[in-house]
Design an enzyme around this catalytic site. Structure first.
Site, short mmCIF file in Angstrom:
data_model
loop_
_atom_site.label_atom_id
_atom_site.label_comp_id
_atom_site.label_asym_id
_atom_site.label_seq_id
_atom_site.Cartn_x
_atom_site.Cartn_y
_atom_site.Cartn_z
CD GLU A 173 -8.07 1.16 2.52
OE1 GLU A 173 -8.52 0.19 1.34
OE2 GLU A 173 -7.28 0.01 3.23
CG HIS A 203 2.08 0.41 6.47
ND1 HIS A 203 1.22 -0.63 6.00
CD2 HIS A 203 0.57 -0.55 7.51
CE1 HIS A 203 0.76 -2.19 6.11
NE2 HIS A 203 0.04 -1.04 7.22
#
Lengths: 359, 325
Positions: free
Chosen positions: B60, B129
């Site tokens: 990321e 998440h």
């Protein structure tokens, strides 16, 4: 240049052209530079050494702010930069102000960067961003700039700098890996000056070299004598050629040393280095060896050097004067620089600060 | 007019901007051939090519840094962070870098980056998440944070976010992706960032919410109507910057407010909204501004989600308190 993973450490011998005495030890690798180019390289190194001495003095007088000394690293910084074209993009670390200056940033703006004034970071036509403060953040950005150049079909490279400590960051590996995966024209230069503030390079990693970290990313890697300006230039020029020919990125580790403290904000190298080591490295000095090389060729003299020194001093004086003349920053300047259009909260705060600043 | 789910509206917005501007690039983990783990980028690589829509290595921070570098070369990147709980890996690229570039460079550079990411509870994901981390983003000057609650808003807000010349964090609530369809024009349109939307007009109490909680607020409003309480529901749509004007206008009419978020209570978006209301309209208030929010724990494992997430009953309880204050 791509290495196999067997006996990887043995494959990274230090690339050198000039030895400590200024003698050519690797004639085959000698770069194709004119006499004027060689003199210009020396001029830049001498100028930068003077700039470093003056910057330290100005910092002590309170006339400069944040400053990371550069003496010892001139060959690593300026030899590599000398291989860059103006259209190449530079993403420096915080010690890499000299490369920015030679890439086109006016000296007074470099001083404004040191003083913490945003005008110091306004690059204008210079293909660069201001020095990165977060160690390693510039490395993933470099992969992006390089990928952008590839998408635009440019025959240019993105060049970034960090230190031995920077090679421990996750972003270091991510940036190399992304650039490798996309075949992007990037050059990652690690100036291994042996200390990340105080922590020695031996404590950064079990790897024997930083250059070998290229192997894991599947890109080219080279370790070079960072006190040898010709070797650094040649390694960077070769990396640039490969990059613009579509052969992907290169990691260059330069072995160098900073003579001074990490920054002028209170670092004391006597807490972590011994004098013997400092003396050993000063014998490898990049200016001394290149001066010997040039003098032997009849390309340099004491007069010439003095001329460069006097010129540097005058330009530094004029640049400080110009920096002094810059308007002070206001809160309203900062508010106006946050977004293209001010959102509601900042519109309110703009009014509040206009009122305060008018008093 | 077409009926679309929110995910279809999001794909449609990206398709529109890929067509409109050759500098728009879409990339991230699995966004290429696979079309994204939620199929948000379904078909885009096939239609626009691998040069414009592409997979990245799984990192990321690298994705965020690459977006910055591409923006420095004049592109308009739309990176996807696969789930917003992974944002901690890319916090420096977002908050330390792209949010500051315009300021840092004195307007030499700007970052027209739209970071898209799914978030939100109720769909039984593994840990990290579903967290609502918009407050973390809203704390960073230089970012806009957008959270749509309907397919119509999602398309107009995403097109506007991509066109914005500053970084936008565009958060897509997973529970809303396919839970209902709504009318979405096939042609392009934009919705201004930083503007709230009155989703239901009312005169007795103002409910301020965003994301999935807009639907909980609307459900509560239906119940309240049966009890004779006429609730106004305001959808913030952009949680940074907050549109105070629309909120204050409503408060001056209703004199009672409940502010609602799915995120934990502490230091949240609606704490900020409540504070602005009391600074700007205290003499209009007949009751304290009450908050509906999740407890100050980490986001729970999935089998505890339903008891942890705020719902319309929590809203009814707070409305009852402000109505009878």
């Amino acid at each position: 240049m791509k290495r196999t993973i067997e006996n990887v450490e043995n494959q990274f011998e230090t690339f050198q052209i000039l030895n400590e005495d200024g003698e050519v030890v690797n004639q085959d690798a000698m770069p194709d530079l004119s006499d004027e180019d060689l003199q210009e390289l020396m001029r830049r190194m001498v100028y930068t050494r003077i700039l470093d001495q003056r910057s330290i003095a100005l910092n002590r007088q309170g006339r400069l702010g944040f400053y990371a000394p550069t003496a010892g690293q001139e060959a690593s910084q300026l030899g590599s930069h000398f291989a860059m074209e103006k259209e190449d993009f530079l993403l420096p670390g915080y010690r890499d102000v000299p490369q920015l200056i030679w890439h086109g940033l006016p000296l007074y703006q470099a001083f404004l960067f040191s003083r913490g004034h945003f005008h110091g970071n306004q690059m204008g036509e210079v293909n660069a961003v201001s020095p990165q403060i977060i160690i390693g953040a510039q490395i993933t950005q470099t992969a992006g700039v390089a990928l952008g150049m590839k998408k635009r079909g440019k025959k240019n490279v993105a060049v970034t700098y960090t230190g031995d400590g920077g090679a421990s960051q996750g972003d270091f590996y991510e940036g190399m890996n992304f650039a490798g995966a996309f075949g992007a024209p990037a050059i990652f230069i690690v100036q291994n000056n042996r200390y990340a503030i105080s922590v020695p390079v031996e404590k950064q990693s079990a790897a024997q070299t930083i250059a070998q970290k290229a192997v894991a990313a599947g890109i080219d890697g080279v370790q070079v004598d960072g006190m040898d300006v010709l070797a650094v230039y040649k390694a960077t020029q070769d990396a640039r050629e490969r990059a613009i020919n579509g052969e992907g990125p290169t990691l260059i580790e330069t072995l160098t040393y900073r003579y001074g403290p990490h920054t002028m904000a209170g670092d004391d190298p006597t807490r972590y280095r011994v004098e013997d080591e400092e003396n050993e490295w000063e014998k490898k000095d990049p200016l001394v060896r290149f001066r010997k090389f040039l003098e032997a060729k009849g390309l340099w003299s004491e007069d010439k050097e003095n001329e460069v020194i006097e010129n540097a001093k005058e330009e530094i004086k004029a640049a400080i004067k110009k920096a002094d003349e810059q308007p002070k920053q206001k809160v309203t300047d900062l508010i106006s620089l946050m977004h293209e259009e001010l959102p509601q909260n900042l519109q309110d705060q703009m009014e509040e600060y206009k009122e305060k600043e008018s008093k | 007019m077409a009926q679309m789910t929110m995910i279809q509206a999001i794909t449609d917005a990206m398709r529109t901007e890929l067509k409109n501007d050759e500098n728009v690039l879409i990339f991230g983990e699995d966004v290429g051939q696979n079309g994204g783990v939620f199929r948000a980028t379904e078909g885009l690589q096939a239609d626009f090519g691998e040069d414009r829509v592409f997979d990245t290595p799984l990192a990321e921070s690298g994705i965020g840094g690459m977006a910055i570098g591409l923006a420095l070369q004049g592109f308009r990147p739309v990176p996807e962070i696969q789930f917003f709980g992974f944002v901690f890996e890319v916090m420096d690229a977002i908050s330390g870098q792209m949010a500051r570039y315009r300021y840092r460079s004195g307007n030499s550079y700007n970052m027209p980056v739209t970071v898209r990411s799914p978030f939100g509870g109720g769909v039984h994901t593994p840990e990290l998440h579903a967290d609502s981390l918009e407050g973390l983003m809203a704390q960073q000057p230089g970012l806009k944070v957008v959270i749509p609650s309907t397919p119509y808003d999602a398309k107009g807000l995403l097109i506007q976010s991509i066109r914005d010349n500053d970084p936008v964090i565009f958060l897509e609530h997973m529970k809303l992706y396919r839970s209902f369809r709504g009318e979405v024009p096939e042609e392009e349109y934009t919705i201004e960032l930083g503007k709230a939307d009155v989703k239901r007009e009312g005169k007795d109490v103002t409910l301020v919410a965003y994301g999935a909680m807009v639907h909980s607020a609307l459900k509560a409003a239906e119940q309240l109507e049966k009890d004779g309480v006429d609730a106004e529901v305001i959808d913030l749509r952009t949680v940074s910057p907050v549109d105070y004007e629309t909120i204050i206008e409503s408060v001056e009419k209703t004199n009672r407010v409940v502010v609602i978020q799915e995120a934990q209570k502490q230091a949240g978006i609606v704490a900020h909204v409540a504070s602005e209301i009391q600074e700007r309209a205290i003499l209009h208030l007949e009751a304290p501004v009450l908050r509906v929010a999740a407890p100050d724990t980490v986001y729970p494992f999935s089998s505890a989600e339903e008891v942890w997430l705020p719902n319309h009953n929590d809203i009814l309880e707070k409305v009852n308190t402000v109505m009878n204050f």
